[in-house]
Design a protein around this motif. Structure first.
Motif, PDB file in Angstrom:
ATOM      1  N   HIS A   8       0.531  -1.053  -0.111  1.00 42.17           N
ATOM      2  CA  HIS A   8       0.072   0.496  -0.305  1.00 42.17           C
ATOM      3  C   HIS A   8       0.757   1.294  -0.088  1.00 42.17           C
ATOM      4  O   HIS A   8       2.130   1.507   0.581  1.00 42.17           O
ATOM      5  CB  HIS A   8      -0.682  -0.504   1.325  1.00 42.17           C
ATOM      6  CG  HIS A   8      -1.923   1.508   1.489  1.00 42.17           C
ATOM      7  ND1 HIS A   8      -3.123   0.880   0.443  1.00 42.17           N
ATOM      8  CD2 HIS A   8      -1.534   2.255   1.596  1.00 42.17           C
ATOM      9  CE1 HIS A   8      -3.295   2.667   0.686  1.00 42.17           C
ATOM     10  NE2 HIS A   8      -2.848   3.255   1.319  1.00 42.17           N
ATOM     11  N   LEU A   9       0.315   2.360  -0.948  1.00 41.92           N
ATOM     12  CA  LEU A   9       1.141   3.610  -0.794  1.00 41.92           C
ATOM     13  C   LEU A   9       0.740   4.158  -0.322  1.00 41.92           C
ATOM     14  O   LEU A   9      -0.216   4.943  -0.954  1.00 41.92           O
ATOM     15  CB  LEU A   9       2.243   3.524  -2.597  1.00 41.92           C
ATOM     16  CG  LEU A   9       2.800   4.817  -2.868  1.00 41.92           C
ATOM     17  CD1 LEU A   9       3.955   4.755  -2.072  1.00 41.92           C
ATOM     18  CD2 LEU A   9       2.392   4.931  -4.415  1.00 41.92           C
ATOM     19  N   PHE A  10       1.277   5.146   0.167  1.00 42.56           N
ATOM     20  CA  PHE A  10       0.213   6.394   1.063  1.00 42.56           C
ATOM     21  C   PHE A  10       0.470   7.327   0.033  1.00 42.56           C
ATOM     22  O   PHE A  10       1.481   7.543  -0.507  1.00 42.56           O
ATOM     23  CB  PHE A  10       1.394   6.161   2.732  1.00 42.56           C
ATOM     24  CG  PHE A  10       0.937   5.633   3.069  1.00 42.56           C
ATOM     25  CD1 PHE A  10      -0.242   5.549   3.610  1.00 42.56           C
ATOM     26  CD2 PHE A  10       1.759   4.658   4.162  1.00 42.56           C
ATOM     27  CE1 PHE A  10      -1.146   5.039   4.623  1.00 42.56           C
ATOM     28  CE2 PHE A  10       1.297   4.189   4.978  1.00 42.56           C
ATOM     29  CZ  PHE A  10      -0.153   4.157   5.199  1.00 42.56           C
ATOM     30  N   THR A  11      -0.166   8.570   0.497  1.00 44.54           N
ATOM     31  CA  THR A  11       0.438   9.514  -0.447  1.00 44.54           C
ATOM     32  C   THR A  11       1.009  10.513  -0.015  1.00 44.54           C
ATOM     33  O   THR A  11       1.549  10.535   1.216  1.00 44.54           O
ATOM     34  CB  THR A  11      -1.654  10.562  -0.551  1.00 44.54           C
ATOM     35  OG1 THR A  11      -2.489   9.844  -0.531  1.00 44.54           O
ATOM     36  CG2 THR A  11      -1.526  11.742  -1.412  1.00 44.54           C
ATOM     37  N   ALA A  51      13.052  14.141   2.422  1.00 40.96           N
ATOM     38  CA  ALA A  51      12.447  13.539   1.979  1.00 40.96           C
ATOM     39  C   ALA A  51      13.487  12.383   0.502  1.00 40.96           C
ATOM     40  O   ALA A  51      13.805  12.353   0.198  1.00 40.96           O
ATOM     41  CB  ALA A  51      13.210  14.734   0.416  1.00 40.96           C
ATOM     42  N   ARG A  52      12.637  11.348   1.619  1.00 39.08           N
ATOM     43  CA  ARG A  52      12.709   9.435   0.586  1.00 39.08           C
ATOM     44  C   ARG A  52      11.620   8.917   0.926  1.00 39.08           C
ATOM     45  O   ARG A  52      10.703   9.034   1.339  1.00 39.08           O
ATOM     46  CB  ARG A  52      13.559   9.511   1.591  1.00 39.08           C
ATOM     47  CG  ARG A  52      13.537   9.287   3.260  1.00 39.08           C
ATOM     48  CD  ARG A  52      15.144   8.840   3.848  1.00 39.08           C
ATOM     49  NE  ARG A  52      14.530   8.113   5.107  1.00 39.08           N
ATOM     50  CZ  ARG A  52      14.201   7.043   5.990  1.00 39.08           C
ATOM     51  NH1 ARG A  52      14.703   5.860   5.181  1.00 39.08           N
ATOM     52  NH2 ARG A  52      14.417   6.428   7.013  1.00 39.08           N
ATOM     53  N   THR A  53      11.822   7.757   0.879  1.00 34.60           N
ATOM     54  CA  THR A  53      11.265   6.852   0.697  1.00 34.60           C
ATOM     55  C   THR A  53      10.825   6.170   1.870  1.00 34.60           C
ATOM     56  O   THR A  53      11.671   5.370   2.770  1.00 34.60           O
ATOM     57  CB  THR A  53      10.491   5.642  -0.642  1.00 34.60           C
ATOM     58  OG1 THR A  53      10.701   6.918  -1.743  1.00 34.60           O
ATOM     59  CG2 THR A  53      10.160   4.437  -0.573  1.00 34.60           C
ATOM     60  N   TYR A  54       9.341   5.914   2.815  1.00 32.77           N
ATOM     61  CA  TYR A  54       9.821   5.382   3.943  1.00 32.77           C
ATOM     62  C   TYR A  54       8.989   3.501   3.792  1.00 32.77           C
ATOM     63  O   TYR A  54       7.867   4.163   3.058  1.00 32.77           O
ATOM     64  CB  TYR A  54       9.291   5.661   5.370  1.00 32.77           C
ATOM     65  CG  TYR A  54      10.236   7.079   5.287  1.00 32.77           C
ATOM     66  CD1 TYR A  54      10.799   6.738   6.496  1.00 32.77           C
ATOM     67  CD2 TYR A  54       9.815   7.636   4.781  1.00 32.77           C
ATOM     68  CE1 TYR A  54      11.195   8.413   7.339  1.00 32.77           C
ATOM     69  CE2 TYR A  54      10.212   9.446   5.127  1.00 32.77           C
ATOM     70  CZ  TYR A  54      11.507   9.117   6.631  1.00 32.77           C
ATOM     71  OH  TYR A  54      12.033  10.450   6.804  1.00 32.77           O
ATOM     72  N   VAL A  55       9.288   2.059   3.878  1.00 38.69           N
ATOM     73  CA  VAL A  55       8.452   1.221   4.144  1.00 38.69           C
ATOM     74  C   VAL A  55       8.301   0.699   5.201  1.00 38.69           C
ATOM     75  O   VAL A  55       9.652   0.463   6.034  1.00 38.69           O
ATOM     76  CB  VAL A  55       9.391   0.190   2.881  1.00 38.69           C
ATOM     77  CG1 VAL A  55       9.131  -0.925   3.252  1.00 38.69           C
ATOM     78  CG2 VAL A  55       9.751   1.016   2.010  1.00 38.69           C
ATOM     79  N   GLY A  95       5.550   5.342   2.475  1.00 39.43           N
ATOM     80  CA  GLY A  95       5.042   6.355   2.020  1.00 39.43           C
ATOM     81  C   GLY A  95       6.716   7.188   1.523  1.00 39.43           C
ATOM     82  O   GLY A  95       8.086   7.078   1.455  1.00 39.43           O
ATOM     83  N   GLU A  96       5.782   8.636   0.961  1.00 36.32           N
ATOM     84  CA  GLU A  96       7.154   9.210   0.292  1.00 36.32           C
ATOM     85  C   GLU A  96       6.759  10.912   0.853  1.00 36.32           C
ATOM     86  O   GLU A  96       5.848  11.172   0.911  1.00 36.32           O
ATOM     87  CB  GLU A  96       6.909   9.142  -1.484  1.00 36.32           C
ATOM     88  CG  GLU A  96       7.827   9.631  -2.405  1.00 36.32           C
ATOM     89  CD  GLU A  96       7.593  10.140  -3.473  1.00 36.32           C
ATOM     90  OE1 GLU A  96       9.221  10.222  -3.853  1.00 36.32           O
ATOM     91  OE2 GLU A  96       7.019   8.993  -3.797  1.00 36.32           O
ATOM     92  N   GLY A  97       8.216  10.753   1.141  1.00 39.37           N
ATOM     93  CA  GLY A  97       8.103  12.387   1.734  1.00 39.37           C
ATOM     94  C   GLY A  97       9.034  13.095   0.465  1.00 39.37           C
ATOM     95  O   GLY A  97       9.853  11.984   0.128  1.00 39.37           O
ATOM     96  N   TYR A  98       9.136  14.585   0.564  1.00 38.97           N
ATOM     97  CA  TYR A  98       9.259  15.122  -0.804  1.00 38.97           C
ATOM     98  C   TYR A  98       8.926  16.517   0.236  1.00 38.97           C
ATOM     99  O   TYR A  98       8.654  16.953   0.642  1.00 38.97           O
ATOM    100  CB  TYR A  98       8.653  15.432  -1.841  1.00 38.97           C
ATOM    101  CG  TYR A  98       6.319  16.071  -1.991  1.00 38.97           C
ATOM    102  CD1 TYR A  98       6.830  17.387  -2.151  1.00 38.97           C
ATOM    103  CD2 TYR A  98       5.623  15.335  -0.933  1.00 38.97           C
ATOM    104  CE1 TYR A  98       5.928  18.293  -1.787  1.00 38.97           C
ATOM    105  CE2 TYR A  98       4.880  15.937  -1.168  1.00 38.97           C
ATOM    106  CZ  TYR A  98       4.474  17.229  -1.489  1.00 38.97           C
ATOM    107  OH  TYR A  98       3.817  17.955  -1.835  1.00 38.97           O
TER     108      TYR A  98
END
Length: 1763
Positions: free
Chosen positions: A1207-1210, A1282-1286, A1305-1308
């Motif tokens: 599942h990919l968070f916004t 600003a990276r992807t968390y898993v 989840g992706e932080g930008y």
């Protein structure tokens, strides 16, 4: 009752006595009537009366017959009018095969037509028979239309049809038919009942489809008419000629050939060949065969017996052409023209052939017998050969019976290519040297000559031996004039030196030696010239004769009596200068003798002889040739010869004699013969001799004598003129004439046979001189149309030889014109009457008009090359050089969209507006634009194909070029077409690159057929799945994404659905794979139904198909099948055999813009996971492998269906102060509630790794999900970087299967990535699709939108959307109720109205309002609208009330079950077991007055799985005893997806500053529930599930509604009549307290007052104080009258202004205004939806004329607003 007779009636009286009769056999007249069968009853449809009279009754019998195999009953009703009547109706019973006769009586009272009917009734229905009486009137019957056979134009076809007079009068008729139809006869008279045949003749003049009406007028007093439709088709014929069996060089196989060549044909024979005339049209084509008219050609050698014929459609007509040549060596040419009817088409057939004759030759030109003694004989062999294949008639002109030289076969027939050896015998009668030049006559060939010579010695006389060299020297000496001198004189001259010998041994005079010219030599002359010009038969001779005899021929005539025949005086003249001796050959047994036998004749003297004729028989023909030899007397002995060169051969003298001894009155012998005579002489030039031969064959058994009277026709020379023909022999004549001009001359030659005038045969021949005559086409003018400068134009020009002689032609063109003008061939031979088409080429080099001249020189083929006779003709050539250009009719041609890989054609129209033809070469340049790899696209081959790249456009014409495009990519193609004009230098594409000019541009866009999924809904077991969740389960977003892409080459291996696999698992060629997840459901539940709406948003039709593995497998024989299957194959076979997955329809075709719904279903018959690969194939497009999967769980099993393991968070921007809440959906696919627990160990690890920052926060770590419902797990994702968390999070299901879900989840960084880019990832594109076109079975209403998106809103604002609920039913009333899934959603979402009733065809607006709860979150909620049919609700309420009444009754009812009332038993209580009732004794049971109903049990019938038959039977048995509580009707669920993103005010103002002004910020009321401010004032009742009881008012009866109405009316009426209430209301209006203060409570007022302290003046602490202070001021103003009124008024207005400003700044006031505006807009939208207001109507301005009253009175105030 009816009387029935089972046998045939005895007589007609039987029928008169019986009112009814039954027969088995109908009369012949009745059988002809048109009958019908009605439910097994055979009866005529109409009963007619003809020839009736007034006042008389006429009876007709109606016969009914039972044609069935069982007895039938029927009844009838009498006719309704009084003119027809029958027996009183009685029942009719008809046994099988029996007939019944029912008499019908007709009684007319006036002269008119009557019509009625009699009706019969059976159990199956009714039928009637028409009764009709007609007056006598003319009536003709003929077909309504006739179809004539197809006909060729100008041909005639015909057809006949009958005209029958079915009237009662004699009828005269005549026809009127439009052209080209004719009627035969067009006028006639028909008696009643008579019939005649009319012929329709169709003779069209043009090709067309005819459908006309011909009118027939008939009748005498009153003209009537009827029409007949004449239908015909006429077409133009198309004939082609083909020569059978001819294979000519240069003619392609299968092509037609119109030249018939006979080759060389033997003279006198006939050769026949066939020519086929093919009819290429579909109609019979009449044609005529005509020979080319040529006045010069009179003797035809080609013949065709067919002058006209009809060529059948698509057939052929065989013509037989005969060739009968007459003149050897002549080449014949003729032309036949096949002319179709009307001269529409003329096809020329050229026929050619040549004539060949025999080719006879002698192997020796002389035969030397050397010398023999007198009395001996010597034989030599003479070979004669025929090298031709034509038989040859030959004849040696010598009488072998009276000559010293004899042949064994002097005449005969020499077959082709044979050699005959003749025996020549030399039998001398005197000791002299013999020499005779014998001619061999050959029919159809020039004569041949042979020299026979030999020497005879005796004891006393030994002449010099004659040899071949002597003959050669003699001929040379004869040319030089030395043979007229005897040898002794010549020897003396030779001694004296007057003569000398040349190198060959011949003598010559000395003066000739001294001169420069050589001595004369002997030359071989033409044999025909030598034969005729011998000085005997003609006055001309090649050489003067040495000795002559006169006469050469003599006829004794009739010699009676035999002994008194007068001798013939014969004179022999010596023309030499020496003495000669003449010896006559004695023929023993001949009737003709010469006397004296020997005689010497001095030089230049004559001697007389007598021919004595001694006949021996009467009535006999006599003929013979007398032979004699003359020689110089000095040659008697060889001693007299001094020089061998002076020897001269002897000269042969012949006399032909005839006689007969027929007595007077006796008939001469009848000659039996065959005469072969040509019609004409061979063609020659004027003043030239021409020869021909005649063959006379004696076919009888007697001698034939002949004589030609040459004096009667001096222009002809005939040789021989007389002679005889032995039986079986033949005579060859040669004729010669000398035409002096080109006029045709007729020659008639009398040939008398057997010395009788009655046997005279006149031979007719023609001769004509042939001068040079060449015919030029167009009277010697050749015109060229204008030609483009530098190019060549070639046209054909015909020249024709108009003579019977071949000629040689040669064209001569000026040297200066040879670059401009040329001809091919420049020289050649034209055969007689041959036409030759020559190619003339004109190549202008300037833009001028040309006038050129050329000459053609013609001469004879066989002429003297030193001085040929030539004639020339001039040809005038006119031409023009011009310039021109080509343009396209459409310079830009847009083909639109073309299917990739498919072909699409169009036509380019090229226009040539100039005056000259243009030859062009086309070239194409391709440009491909669009999103693609430019280098790869540039290497693509040309996707446009021209039908032809070059061609010619005539002047002022157009040409059509077919263009075919086949795009290979889904890109835009642009083709630039250029042209270049050809020239002798530039003839190909390479050489014309510099001269290319733009012509037109063609644009096309390659597209693939595609479609997209625009809507999806579920039903059955999947009805609880929301649309958003359904899109994820079926990966519809990815499917639409795949469908938008270009297909890979592997997907196009099979462009259309096909069976191409031999295995159960077909190979997969597509890289595109998707999951179609049907979710989960308990076993035995309803199938999961998913409806997808396919829409073709492309521009080309799209054909699609869902291919199961069995649909891709080829059908094979059983022996070829693999007997062993894998577990996967067995699994798929089980699914397909049980049809667990199904698609309906499985294939279809979508036109552009068309929509189609498909239904996918999954049956839950077996527990476990079902998987099936299904190939979605788009023809000429994509192949996508869809993995159908579905889960079936056991009853009572806890099961959570996870859509995916990831599942990919916004994406969330780093530094966000209030990250929004996000949800993860879980679907309960079981039949029981499921409790889930989220294990957060891994989440805590992530938090520790991020400095105790909660990156992932689970707000609902535990929860419960009802069956068939989608549950939510709320998360907050707050990134630090600003990276992807898993993180892998286990979700535990107690009593079920757990799962580990990977959350990403992706932080930008918001500074580098725009918010719009990140926010676009929040919701997939499908969320914004609002299609609601899909409906499930039984659905009566639809929503106007399937999903609504509120977008981004601040947490202190609210947003509303309008959705319409449309009742699509025409007769059913729908009751609806909105449900919100969770309580949290209820706090942020409100729907108005929540419940209601929608009438058929009505639309109800529903307002959806979203107001965030104060925290940032992603709102994704599924609103469910439950739909009920009002009728089903009313029925449910009724059944429920009955059930509750029965339940209440059974609650106080008990059953006594004791057998012994005296014994104490435990009471049965309120047992509800109906089985206890059955154990009561019968005596006790009858004591009960009423039987108890089945006990009440609240036990609904569950949905049993398939296959559980026993359980279902038990349940059915139990339900028969238990009264189950009625269940509410199952609603139809409509899903409305609601999405939106709520931000804190700070984040929203930072990110969406430009959109902040769009929202009303009601932050003072943000903590209050939204229901306190809703427009209709109602509060939510916090219900998770709506019970039907809440809908009781909507489903109330009329009586209940009436009671409520009466109560409310009484209350309202009492309030209106209460005066105290009226006073209270008036006092309320005078209160200073503002109206808006009533909308807030005390606590909120105090809070707002505190917040506004700083901004409100000190004197205004609260609103009531303000108004209280205002009252005090008013009192002071009344008391203190001393103050100034002006100052008080100013102060009062200032205070009012400040108060208004203060009030306008209050949040309560702003909220009130916002609510009023919102309510106003909603009212306007509701009125617009009902049609009360037209929002799109144009404003109308009504200008009224001014009036005095309007000028005085003020305008009326506007109407108050409804807001």
């Amino acid at each position: 009752m009816f009387a029935q007779a089972h046998g045939e009636p005895q007589s007609s009286d039987t029928f008169r006595r019986l009112s009814y009769g039954c027969v088995r056999k109908l009369s012949a007249g009745k059988a002809k009537k048109k009958k019908g069968i009605f439910w097994g009853i055979e009866v005529t449809k109409t009963l007619r009366w003809h020839g009736w009279e007034l006042g008389k009754e006429t009876i007709k019998h109606l016969i009914l017959k039972n044609v069935r195999e069982k007895t039938q009953k029927l009844s009838y009703r009498c006719p309704s009018t009084r003119f027809f009547f029958t027996l009183f109706p009685q029942p009719i019973i008809l046994r099988p095969g029996i007939s019944l006769i029912l008499p019908i009586v007709f009684r007319p009272i006036e002269k008119r037509e009557y019509e009625d009917k009699i009706c019969f009734k059976k159990d199956e229905g009714e039928f009637s028979v028409t009764l009709r009486a007609t007056l006598p009137h003319p009536c003709l019957s003929f077909p309504a239309a006739v179809q004539l056979p197809a006909c060729a134009v100008h041909n005639v076809t015909e057809i006949t049809f009958p005209v029958h007079n079915i009237g009662d009068l004699v009828t005269v008729f005549h026809w009127e038919a439009p052209s080209p139809f004719y009627m035969i006869p067009d006028y006639s008279i028909l008696n009643p009942g008579a019939e005649c045949m009319v012929k329709v003749v169709f003779q069209p003049k043009v090709a067309a489809v005819y459908d006309v009406a011909a009118t027939c007028w008939f009748g005498s007093e009153e003209k009537r008419k009827r029409t007949i439709q004449l239908k015909a088709l006429s077409k133009y014929p198309y004939l082609q000629v083909n020569v059978v069996g001819e294979k000519k060089e240069g003619v392609q196989p299968g092509k037609f050939q119109d030249v018939l060549c006979f080759g060389s044909v033997p003279v006198g024979t006939t050769v026949e060949k066939c020519v086929e005339i093919f009819n290429m049209s579909v109609v019979d084509a009449p044609c005529r065969i005509e020979r080319a008219e040529d006045p010069l050609l009179q003797d035809h050698v080609f013949f065709c017996d067919v002058s006209h014929g009809i060529v059948p459609a698509k057939g052929k007509l065989v013509l037989r052409i005969r060739f009968q040549p007459q003149i050897v060596g002549e080449h014949s040419t003729d032309y036949f023209t096949i002319i179709s009817a009307g001269y529409l088409l003329q096809t020329v057939l050229k026929v050619a052939g040549s004539c060949k004759g025999p080719s006879v030759s002698l192997h020796q030109d002389s035969l030397d017998f050397d010398w023999i003694n007198l009395g001996q004989s010597l034989m030599r062999m003479l070979e004669i050969s025929n090298t031709s294949d034509v038989p040859a008639y030959y004849q040696f002109d010598i009488d072998v019976t009276g000559s010293v030289f004899s042949l064994d076969h002097p005449c005969g027939v020499l077959e082709g290519t044979t050699t005959l050896v003749l025996k020549v015998t030399f039998r001398p009668t005197h000791p002299i040297s013999y020499h005779r030049r014998v001619v061999c006559l050959v029919h159809h060939q020039e004569p041949l000559y042979v020299d026979f010579f030999g020497t005879c010695h005796s004891d006393t006389a030994k002449p010099a031996i004659l040899q071949a060299r002597h003959l050669s020297w003699y001929r040379t000496n004869m040319v030089r004039g030395l043979t007229f001198y005897p040898p002794d004189i010549v020897s003396a001259m030779l001694k004296d030196g007057q003569l000398q010998m040349d190198e060959k041994g011949a003598l010559m005079l000395l003066p000739e030696v001294s001169q420069d010219k050589p001595p004369k030599e002997y030359f071989e002359v033409d044999s025909m010239t030598e034969y005729f010009y011998d000085g005997e038969t003609s006055d001309m001779a090649l050489f003067p004769p040495h000795v002559s005899v006169s006469p050469r021929e003599y006829d004794f005539g009739c010699c009676l009596p035999l002994h008194k025949v007068k001798p013939l005086p014969l004179c022999v003249t010596n023309h030499t200068k020496g003495s000669i001796t003449v010896f006559w050959t004695l023929s023993h047994g001949s009737a003709f003798q010469v006397s004296p036998e020997m005689c010497d004749i001095p030089p230049l003297k004559s001697s007389a002889f007598r021919v004595i004729f001694k006949p021996t028989q009467l009535n006999t023909l006599y003929a013979a040739e007398v032979e004699g030899f003359a020689f110089y007397k000095v040659l008697r002995h060889y001693n007299n010869i001094e020089e061998d060169a002076t020897i001269c051969p002897s000269w042969c003298l012949t006399v032909k004699l005839r006689a007969h001894t027929f007595e007077e009155g006796r008939e001469h012998f009848i000659p039996q013969y065959i005469l072969d005579v040509p019609k004409t002489f061979p063609p020659v030039a004027p003043n030239t001799d021409t020869y021909c031969s005649i063959l006379l064959l004696n076919t009888g058994t007697s001698l034939i004598t002949f004589c030609v009277n040459q004096a009667a026709r001096p222009s002809l020379l005939v040789k021989p003129c007389s002679g005889y023909i032995p039986p079986g022999g033949h005579q060859i004549f040669f004729l010669s004439t000398h035409p002096v001009n080109t006029l045709s001359q007729q020659h008639v030659l009398p040939l008398q046979l057997n010395s009788h005038p009655g046997y005279t045969k006149e031979i007719a021949l023609r001769s004509c001189g042939e001068s040079l005559n060449l015919l030029l086409e167009g009277e010697g003018n050749l015109y060229f149309k204008p030609v483009y400068i530098g190019t060549s134009f070639t046209r054909m020009y015909t020249i024709k030889n108009c003579t019977r002689l071949p000629m040689v032609f040669t064209w001569k063109i000026r040297q200066s014109d040879r670059k401009i003008l040329s001809v091919s061939p420049t020289a050649g031979i034209l055969q007689p009457y041959e036409a030759l088409a020559q190619a003339w080429t004109f190549t202008p080099d300037k833009e001028i008009k040309y006038l050129l001249r050329a000459k053609v020189f013609v001469r004879r083929k066989n002429t003297d090359p030193m001085c040929p006779e030539t004639v020339h003709y001039a040809l005038r050539i006119v031409g023009e050089g011009a310039l021109g250009t080509i343009r396209a009719e459409k310079e830009h041609l847009d083909l639109g969209t073309v299917l990739v890989g498919d072909l699409q054609s169009c036509t380019i129209v090229l226009l040539n507006d100039g005056i000259c033809s243009l030859k062009y070469i086309l070239s194409v340049e391709q440009l491909i634009t669009g999103p693609s790899d430019s280098e790869e696209v540039c290497s693509d081959p040309l996707a446009l194909e021209l039908e032809h790249c070059s061609g010619t456009i005539p002047a002022r014409s157009r040409a059509f070029v077919r263009v075919t495009v086949r795009p290979a990519r889904q890109l835009r193609y642009t083709w630039s077409i250029k042209y270049a004009l050809c020239s002798p230098i530039a003839t190909d594409l390479t050489s014309t690159e510099d001269q290319q000019q733009p012509l037109c541009c063609i644009v096309a866009t390659g597209v693939y057929p595609t479609f997209c999924i625009t809507d999806a809904c579920s039903a059955g077991s999947g009805s609880g799945i929301s649309k958003l969740h359904l899109w994820r389960l079926f990966s519809l977003d990815m499917l639409n994404k795949y469908l938008k892409q270009d297909p890979a080459p592997s997907e196009l291996i099979y462009r259309v659905p096909s069976r191409h696999s031999t295995s159960l698992n077909p190979p997969v060629y597509t890289p595109l794979l998707l999951d179609f997840n049907f979710g989960a459901a308990p076993i035995g539940s309803e199938p999961t139904l998913v409806m997808l709406l396919l829409e073709n948003k492309g521009v080309v039709p799209a054909e699609w198909a869902f291919l199961f593995p069995s649909d891709q497998k080829m059908d094979m024989e059983h022996w070829a099948e693999d007997a062993e299957f894998s577990s996967c194959e067995l699994h798929e076979m089980r699914i397909q055999d049980n049809q667990l997955f199904s698609v309906s329809p499985k294939s279809g075709k979508l036109l552009p813009g068309q929509e189609e719904s498909i239904q996918l279903s999954h049956r839950h018959d077996f527990t476990g996971i079902d998987r099936l690969p299904v190939l979605l194939k788009v023809s000429y497009g994509h192949e996508i492998l869809l993995n159908f999967s579905g889960v079936t769980v056991e009853e009572g099993q806890q099961y959570i269906h996870f859509t995916s393991s990831e599942h990919l968070f916004t994406p969330i921007a780093i530094g966000t102060s209030h990250p929004p809440k996000q949800i993860y959906e879980l679907y309960n696919g079981g039949s029981v509630p499921v409790i889930f627990e989220v294990q957060l160990d891994e989440v805590m690890k992530i938090q520790k790794e991020n400095f105790q920052h909660p990156v992932f926060v689970c707000l609902t770590p535990r929860g419960e999900i009802p069956p068939g419902i989608t549950g939510h797990i709320e998360w907050i994702f707050s990134p630090l970087e600003a990276r992807t968390y898993v993180v892998d999070v286990p979700i535990h299901i107690p009593g079920g299967e757990s799962a580990v879900i990977t959350f990403k989840g992706e932080g930008y960084d918001p500074n580098t990535i725009e918010e719009t880019a990140s926010s676009s990832k929040i919701l997939p594109p499908s969320v914004f699709s609002g299609s609601t076109k899909l409906t499930v079975p039984g659905q009566a209403a639809t929503l106007s939108h399937g999903r609504i998106c509120f977008g981004n809103i601040p947490d202190c604002a609210k947003a509303s959307r309008l959705v319409f609920l449309n009742n699509i039913s025409e007769s059913k009333t729908v009751v609806f109720a909105w449900q919100i899934s969770t309580c949290k959603d209820k706090r942020v979402l409100q729907i108005a109205p929540e419940v209601g009733v929608v009438q058929p065809g009505e639309s109800i607006p529903c307002f959806i309002t979203l107001q965030p709860s104060g925290t940032a979150s992603f709102c994704s909620t599924d609103l469910v609208c439950e739909l009920y049919i009002q009728e089903s609700l009313v029925q449910y309420e009724r059944e429920l009330q009955e059930w509750e009444k029965e339940k209440a009754r059974q609650a106080v009812e008990f059953t006594i079950t004791e057998k012994d009332l005296g014994k104490q038993k435990s009471p049965a209580g309120r047992s509800s077991d109906s089985a206890e009732t059955k154990i009561l004794p019968e005596s006790k049971a009858v004591m009960r007055r009423y039987k108890t109903l089945p006990p009440i049990k609240n036990h609904p019938t569950p949905n049993q799985p398939a296959g559980h038959i026993d359980r279902r039977r038990l349940l059915d048995k139990e339900s028969s005893r238990v009264w189950v509580k009625p269940q509410p009707p199952r609603p139809t669920l409509l899903h409305l997806g609601v999405t939106g993103t709520a931000y804190s005010l700070e984040d929203f103002s930072n990110k969406f500053t430009s959109e902040l002004h769009k929202y009303f910020l009601s932050w003072p009321f943000s903590n209050q529930p939204l229901e306190t401010k809703f427009v209709d004032g109602r509060r939510d009742k916090d219900r998770m599930e709506m019970e039907p009881k809440s809908l009781s008012l909507a489903a109330a009866s009329k009586q209940e509604l009436q009671i409520v109405t009466d109560i409310l009316a009484g209350v309202i009426r009492g309030l209106l009549e209460n005066t105290q209430l009226h006073d209270a209301i008036r006092s309320t209006l005078d209160e200073p307290i503002p109206y808006f203060s009533q909308f807030r409570c005390a606590e909120s007022a105090e809070l707002q007052d505190r917040r506004q302290c700083s901004r409100v003046p000190s004197g205004v602490s609260a609103l009531p104080d303000l108004y209280a202070e205002k009252d005090g001021e008013r009192k002071e103003m009344r008391q203190e009258t001393s103050l100034s009124n002006d100052w008080l008024e100013i102060s009062h207005h200032e205070q009012l202004r400040e108060q208004k400003e203060t009030i306008s700044r209050q949040p309560a006031f702003r909220s009130l205004v916002e609510l009023v505006l919102e309510n106003t807009l909603q009212n306007i939208l509701i009125e617009a939806s009902r049609g009360e207001v037209m929002l799109t109507a144009q404003p109308r301005v009504i200008a009224l004329p001014s009036s005095p009253s309007q000028r005085i009175t003020s305008p009326a105030p506007p109407p108050p607003s409804r807001a």
